[in-house]
Design a protein around this motif. Sequence first.
Motif, PDB file in Angstrom:
ATOM      1  N   GLU A 145       0.829  -1.206   0.000  1.00 57.53           N
ATOM      2  CA  GLU A 145       0.000   0.000   0.000  1.00 57.53           C
ATOM      3  C   GLU A 145       0.862   1.254   0.000  1.00 57.53           C
ATOM      4  OE1 GLU A 145      -0.273  -2.420   2.233  1.00 57.53           O
ATOM      5  OE2 GLU A 145      -2.207  -3.382   1.797  1.00 57.53           O
ATOM      6  N   VAL A 146       1.927   1.232   0.805  1.00 54.59           N
ATOM      7  CA  VAL A 146       2.826   2.375   0.876  1.00 54.59           C
ATOM      8  C   VAL A 146       3.558   2.565  -0.453  1.00 54.59           C
ATOM      9  CG1 VAL A 146       4.835   3.345   2.047  1.00 54.59           C
ATOM     10  CG2 VAL A 146       3.111   2.112   3.356  1.00 54.59           C
ATOM     11  N   ARG A 147       3.978   1.470  -1.057  1.00 58.51           N
ATOM     12  CA  ARG A 147       4.652   1.555  -2.351  1.00 58.51           C
ATOM     13  C   ARG A 147       3.728   2.180  -3.400  1.00 58.51           C
ATOM     14  NH1 ARG A 147       9.255  -1.546  -2.922  1.00 58.51           N
ATOM     15  NH2 ARG A 147       9.846  -2.760  -1.079  1.00 58.51           N
ATOM     16  N   GLY A 148       2.467   1.754  -3.409  1.00 57.69           N
ATOM     17  CA  GLY A 148       1.518   2.323  -4.356  1.00 57.69           C
ATOM     18  C   GLY A 148       1.301   3.805  -4.123  1.00 57.69           C
ATOM     19  N   LEU A 149       1.299   4.212  -2.852  1.00 57.96           N
ATOM     20  CA  LEU A 149       1.115   5.620  -2.523  1.00 57.96           C
ATOM     21  C   LEU A 149       2.280   6.458  -3.010  1.00 57.96           C
ATOM     22  CD1 LEU A 149      -0.615   7.737  -1.076  1.00 57.96           C
ATOM     23  CD2 LEU A 149       0.622   7.207   1.025  1.00 57.96           C
ATOM     24  N   PHE A 150       3.509   5.963  -2.836  1.00 55.15           N
ATOM     25  CA  PHE A 150       4.671   6.678  -3.347  1.00 55.15           C
ATOM     26  C   PHE A 150       4.594   6.824  -4.866  1.00 55.15           C
ATOM     27  CE2 PHE A 150       7.279   5.957   0.570  1.00 55.15           C
ATOM     28  CZ  PHE A 150       7.747   7.249   0.695  1.00 55.15           C
ATOM     29  N   ALA A 151       4.241   5.745  -5.541  1.00 55.67           N
ATOM     30  CA  ALA A 151       4.151   5.792  -7.003  1.00 55.67           C
ATOM     31  C   ALA A 151       3.098   6.799  -7.451  1.00 55.67           C
ATOM     32  CB  ALA A 151       3.822   4.403  -7.546  1.00 55.67           C
ATOM     33  N   ALA A 152       1.948   6.778  -6.791  1.00 56.63           N
ATOM     34  CA  ALA A 152       0.867   7.698  -7.156  1.00 56.63           C
ATOM     35  C   ALA A 152       1.275   9.144  -6.922  1.00 56.63           C
ATOM     36  CB  ALA A 152      -0.386   7.363  -6.349  1.00 56.63           C
ATOM     37  N   SER A 153       1.963   9.404  -5.808  1.00 54.71           N
ATOM     38  CA  SER A 153       2.366  10.778  -5.514  1.00 54.71           C
ATOM     39  C   SER A 153       3.334  11.306  -6.571  1.00 54.71           C
ATOM     40  CB  SER A 153       2.994  10.861  -4.122  1.00 54.71           C
ATOM     41  OG  SER A 153       4.226  10.164  -4.078  1.00 54.71           O
ATOM     42  N   GLN A 154       4.225  10.455  -7.041  1.00 54.73           N
ATOM     43  CA  GLN A 154       5.174  10.854  -8.076  1.00 54.73           C
ATOM     44  C   GLN A 154       4.451  11.151  -9.386  1.00 54.73           C
ATOM     45  OE1 GLN A 154       8.558  11.014  -7.564  1.00 54.73           O
ATOM     46  NE2 GLN A 154       9.055  11.652  -9.630  1.00 54.73           N
ATOM     47  N   MET A 155       3.510  10.296  -9.749  1.00 55.18           N
ATOM     48  CA  MET A 155       2.799  10.466 -11.017  1.00 55.18           C
ATOM     49  C   MET A 155       1.898  11.689 -11.001  1.00 55.18           C
ATOM     50  SD  MET A 155       2.067   6.399 -11.651  1.00 55.18           S
ATOM     51  CE  MET A 155       1.113   6.564 -13.163  1.00 55.18           C
ATOM     52  N   ILE A 156       1.227  11.928  -9.879  1.00 59.40           N
ATOM     53  CA  ILE A 156       0.380  13.117  -9.774  1.00 59.40           C
ATOM     54  C   ILE A 156       1.240  14.376  -9.814  1.00 59.40           C
ATOM     55  CG2 ILE A 156      -1.136  14.424  -8.225  1.00 59.40           C
ATOM     56  CD1 ILE A 156      -2.293  11.743  -7.329  1.00 59.40           C
ATOM     57  N   GLY A 157       2.402  14.327  -9.177  1.00 54.92           N
ATOM     58  CA  GLY A 157       3.309  15.473  -9.215  1.00 54.92           C
ATOM     59  C   GLY A 157       3.751  15.811 -10.621  1.00 54.92           C
ATOM     60  N   VAL A 158       4.065  14.797 -11.397  1.00 52.92           N
ATOM     61  CA  VAL A 158       4.462  15.014 -12.794  1.00 52.92           C
ATOM     62  C   VAL A 158       3.314  15.652 -13.575  1.00 52.92           C
ATOM     63  CG1 VAL A 158       5.045  13.861 -14.960  1.00 52.92           C
ATOM     64  CG2 VAL A 158       6.206  13.210 -12.854  1.00 52.92           C
ATOM     65  N   ALA A 159       2.112  15.131 -13.381  1.00 49.26           N
ATOM     66  CA  ALA A 159       0.956  15.682 -14.085  1.00 49.26           C
ATOM     67  C   ALA A 159       0.701  17.132 -13.690  1.00 49.26           C
ATOM     68  CB  ALA A 159      -0.282  14.837 -13.794  1.00 49.26           C
ATOM     69  N   MET A 160       0.825  17.429 -12.397  1.00 53.42           N
ATOM     70  CA  MET A 160       0.598  18.795 -11.928  1.00 53.42           C
ATOM     71  C   MET A 160       1.602  19.759 -12.552  1.00 53.42           C
ATOM     72  SD  MET A 160      -1.268  20.772 -10.000  1.00 53.42           S
ATOM     73  CE  MET A 160      -2.114  19.712  -8.816  1.00 53.42           C
ATOM     74  N   MET A 161       2.869  19.380 -12.565  1.00 54.57           N
ATOM     75  CA  MET A 161       3.909  20.262 -13.098  1.00 54.57           C
ATOM     76  C   MET A 161       3.842  20.382 -14.619  1.00 54.57           C
ATOM     77  SD  MET A 161       5.641  21.376 -10.471  1.00 54.57           S
ATOM     78  CE  MET A 161       7.295  21.829 -10.968  1.00 54.57           C
ATOM     79  N   ARG A 162       3.505  19.262 -15.291  1.00 54.79           N
ATOM     80  CA  ARG A 162       3.528  19.260 -16.757  1.00 54.79           C
ATOM     81  C   ARG A 162       2.240  19.797 -17.373  1.00 54.79           C
ATOM     82  NH1 ARG A 162       5.901  16.735 -21.261  1.00 54.79           N
ATOM     83  NH2 ARG A 162       4.471  15.778 -22.763  1.00 54.79           N
ATOM     84  N   TYR A 163       1.096  19.359 -16.854  1.00 53.71           N
ATOM     85  CA  TYR A 163      -0.169  19.664 -17.521  1.00 53.71           C
ATOM     86  C   TYR A 163      -0.990  20.762 -16.849  1.00 53.71           C
ATOM     87  CZ  TYR A 163       0.875  15.282 -19.889  1.00 53.71           C
ATOM     88  OH  TYR A 163       1.488  14.295 -20.617  1.00 53.71           O
ATOM     89  N   ILE A 164      -0.825  20.947 -15.544  1.00 53.78           N
ATOM     90  CA  ILE A 164      -1.620  21.970 -14.847  1.00 53.78           C
ATOM     91  C   ILE A 164      -0.842  23.280 -14.743  1.00 53.78           C
ATOM     92  CG2 ILE A 164      -2.898  22.543 -12.753  1.00 53.78           C
ATOM     93  CD1 ILE A 164      -4.036  20.186 -14.337  1.00 53.78           C
ATOM     94  N   LEU A 165       0.343  23.228 -14.130  1.00 56.70           N
ATOM     95  CA  LEU A 165       1.157  24.440 -13.987  1.00 56.70           C
ATOM     96  C   LEU A 165       1.957  24.744 -15.244  1.00 56.70           C
ATOM     97  CD1 LEU A 165       2.466  23.912 -10.337  1.00 56.70           C
ATOM     98  CD2 LEU A 165       0.473  25.214 -11.113  1.00 56.70           C
ATOM     99  N   LYS A 166       2.179  23.705 -16.078  1.00 62.07           N
ATOM    100  CA  LYS A 166       2.903  23.855 -17.349  1.00 62.07           C
ATOM    101  C   LYS A 166       4.289  24.466 -17.136  1.00 62.07           C
ATOM    102  CE  LYS A 166      -1.408  24.382 -19.955  1.00 62.07           C
ATOM    103  NZ  LYS A 166      -1.460  22.970 -20.369  1.00 62.07           N
ATOM    104  N   VAL A 167       5.048  23.883 -16.221  1.00 60.18           N
ATOM    105  CA  VAL A 167       6.385  24.356 -15.916  1.00 60.18           C
ATOM    106  C   VAL A 167       7.363  23.856 -16.979  1.00 60.18           C
ATOM    107  CG1 VAL A 167       8.264  24.313 -14.224  1.00 60.18           C
ATOM    108  CG2 VAL A 167       5.879  24.387 -13.445  1.00 60.18           C
ATOM    109  N   GLU A 168       8.109  24.771 -17.545  1.00 62.07           N
ATOM    110  CA  GLU A 168       9.102  24.413 -18.564  1.00 62.07           C
ATOM    111  C   GLU A 168      10.437  24.073 -17.902  1.00 62.07           C
ATOM    112  OE1 GLU A 168       8.431  23.835 -21.498  1.00 62.07           O
ATOM    113  OE2 GLU A 168       6.644  24.982 -22.020  1.00 62.07           O
ATOM    114  N   PRO A 169      11.220  23.199 -18.512  1.00 60.86           N
ATOM    115  CA  PRO A 169      10.994  22.567 -19.825  1.00 60.86           C
ATOM    116  C   PRO A 169      10.144  21.294 -19.765  1.00 60.86           C
ATOM    117  CG  PRO A 169      13.140  21.941 -18.999  1.00 60.86           C
ATOM    118  CD  PRO A 169      12.565  22.887 -17.978  1.00 60.86           C
ATOM    119  N   LEU A 170       9.678  20.913 -18.571  1.00 69.63           N
ATOM    120  CA  LEU A 170       8.910  19.675 -18.464  1.00 69.63           C
ATOM    121  C   LEU A 170       7.674  19.692 -19.344  1.00 69.63           C
ATOM    122  CD1 LEU A 170       8.459  16.927 -17.120  1.00 69.63           C
ATOM    123  CD2 LEU A 170       7.308  18.114 -15.238  1.00 69.63           C
TER     124      LEU A 170
END
Length: 207
Positions: A145-170
């Motif tokens: 469960e903890v492993r899945g939570l870490f994975a989810a947090s990383q993936m959501i972070g990538v989505a937030m930075m790339r698609y929501i905040l649109k931080v370059e160069p990501l």
Amino acid sequence: MAGERGRRPGNPQTREPILAAAIASFVSRGYPGTTIRGVAREAAVDPALVMHFFGSKDGLFDAAIKKSLPVALLVEAMEGDEEHLAERLVTRYLELWEDPSHGPALAAVLHAAAATPAAADLLKELMRKDLLTPLAGRLSRDHPEVRGLFAASQMIGVAMMRYILKVEPLASMPAPLVAATVTPVIQRYLTGELSLEEITGAATALL
């Protein structure tokens, strides 16, 4: 009012047009800008009928995210060997964000969760039940469960930075490059060695 000309009668088939109008509203106006009356107007029904089917704005949002989020496609990507689990998950996840039919809905849900506690609670419950639990069930290492939570947090972070905040160069990087960079980190969370500090911190977040 109910019975006005052009309004749909209260039959079960009416639920789908209401839900479609709600999804469109949450995507275009966000959670705060979506109202029961506005959804009813777009679906050409009385607001009381929206309340009849969904009970409240939160109930409407809950139904909308369950209908619009491609949960089944993410769960499908979990099938297969553990060695390449992260590669399949990350690739599918980015494909969904890049897809014009799924990306806006995903963005709307993240926006809503960030802005409204009620929306965040609904999304958290959906993720825990429909995504994190199936993912944990496919892991053979300790603390799944903890492993899945870490994975989810990383993936959501990538989505937030790339698609929501649109931080370059990501934001402008090719999706395959993003996937190749993120995948090893996600795979370590899922099947690699985790330190005691990581386990303790994640377990605390689950409480």
